[in-house]
Scaffold this active site. Structure first.
Site, PDB file in Angstrom:
ATOM      1  NE  ARG A 130      38.709  43.977  42.155  1.00 39.76           N
ATOM      2  CZ  ARG A 130      40.014  44.023  41.972  1.00 39.76           C
ATOM      3  NH1 ARG A 130      40.636  42.983  41.448  1.00 39.76           N
ATOM      4  NH2 ARG A 130      40.706  45.088  42.312  1.00 39.76           N
ATOM      5  CG  ASN A 190      34.785  44.541  42.614  1.00 40.20           C
ATOM      6  OD1 ASN A 190      34.838  44.838  41.427  1.00 40.20           O
ATOM      7  ND2 ASN A 190      35.489  45.188  43.544  1.00 40.20           N
ATOM      8  NE  ARG A 238      44.087  50.815  42.288  1.00 37.53           N
ATOM      9  CZ  ARG A 238      43.206  49.937  42.749  1.00 37.53           C
ATOM     10  NH1 ARG A 238      43.029  48.782  42.127  1.00 37.53           N
ATOM     11  NH2 ARG A 238      42.508  50.207  43.841  1.00 37.53           N
ATOM     12  CG  HIS A 243      37.851  45.849  38.477  1.00 39.82           C
ATOM     13  ND1 HIS A 243      38.978  46.629  38.554  1.00 39.82           N
ATOM     14  CD2 HIS A 243      37.246  45.938  39.688  1.00 39.82           C
ATOM     15  CE1 HIS A 243      39.058  47.180  39.758  1.00 39.82           C
ATOM     16  NE2 HIS A 243      38.014  46.763  40.463  1.00 39.82           N
TER      17      HIS A 243
END
Length: 301
Positions: A89, A121, A152, A176
């Site tokens: 990201r 992001n 997830r 993240h």
């Protein structure tokens, strides 16, 4: 009246808008995007999409003055095509930092007094940059953090063990991004530590399955939207209802001097309390790696 604004109506922003409406979370929704045709299209489509609902959400054309009495701003501006061909990201930072520089002064000038929730992001660094440029108290600026990644993980575990996701407690924490990790020492199945029943090799396999889940979606349709929209809507609902929800959001950690995802209690005031986990020595090492990665990205701004 519960009022939310969304800045950025790409796949994530538009899906989040629809989720907020379909779940009856908001009364008023203000939509912002640089493309006027997108705004017009989304306003029209979202209005069509709620025709059979008893609860009608007032959809508002973009006007910065509307932010003064808005409860939550969702920042989802970006361009997913930049991410194509990259596995990190970090690739989005060159664009998304300029979007923060464009929007932070506008948000601050509007007189906004609510909670700013970032999805854009790289989530942790952009959340911190939004806080720095707006000057808002840190507890009022949050990111969706590892909430999607935790979802997830629960998806992977529930599918493999054939159990309902609600039976699973535990978190993915950290950036993240690529240095995130499952804090398996925190994961329990119906109150029983998962480490008591599954070997380390099996846990590693499940963690890889959880990581692959996002890539399966991305490779197939070019973006992800439903999962993050549900998580963002869940966080917004908790803020609006003052629910004191515990969720792994990106928030400021004084000891690490950065924003990073871990469990925290949130309410109408934003961050109430960060809830540290008792990590194993191996997990502590992974935590330091993720902190180093976030600091590296922040230096690139």
């Amino acid at each position: 009246m519960k009022k939310v604004a969304i800045i950025g109506l790409g796949h994530v922003g538009s899906t989040t808008a629809y989720t907020l409406i379909s779940k009856n979370i908001v009364d008023e929704l203000v939509l912002f995007d640089p493309k006027e045709n997108i705004i017009e299209a989304e306003l029209n489509d979202l209005m069509d999409g709620q025709m059979e609902q008893n609860h009608q959400v007032r959809l508002i054309v973009p006007d910065l003055a509307e932010l003064a009495d808005t409860d939550v701003i969702i920042f989802s501006a970006g361009d997913i095509t930049i991410f194509e061909g990259n596995s990190d990201r970090f690739a989005e930072l060159n664009l998304t930092k300029t979007l923060v520089e464009e929007w932070a002064p506008k948000i601050k000038k509007s007189g906004f007094k609510g909670i700013l929730l970032n999805i854009t992001n790289p989530c942790d660094v952009i959340t911190q940059y939004l806080q720095e440029l707006t000057g808002f108290p840190r507890e009022r600026v949050l990111g969706t953090g590892t909430s999607l990644d935790t979802g997830r993980m629960k998806h992977a575990v529930s599918k493999d063990l054939n159990i309902h996701p609600a039976s699973i407690d535990g978190y993915v924490i950290g950036e993240h991004g690529e240095t995130q990790f499952v804090a398996w020492s925190s994961v329990k199945i119906d109150g029983v530590p998962i480490t008591d029943t599954l070997a380390a090799e099996k846990l590693a396999s499940l963690e890889q399955t959880a990581r692959n889940g996002g890539w399966i979606t991305f490779r197939g349709k070019g973006y992800t939207s439903y999962g993050i929209a549900v998580q963002a809507a869940r966080i917004v609902a908790a803020i609006l209802a003052d629910d004191s929800l515990v969720v792994p959001v990106s928030h400021y950690h004084p000891a690490d001097n950065c924003y990073v995802g871990s469990p925290a209690k949130i309410s109408s005031q934003g961050l109430i309390e960060s809830l540290p986990l008792s990590l194993s020595d191996t997990e502590q090492g992974k935590w330091q790696q993720t902190i180093q990665k976030i600091h590296l990205m922040h230096k690139a701004i």
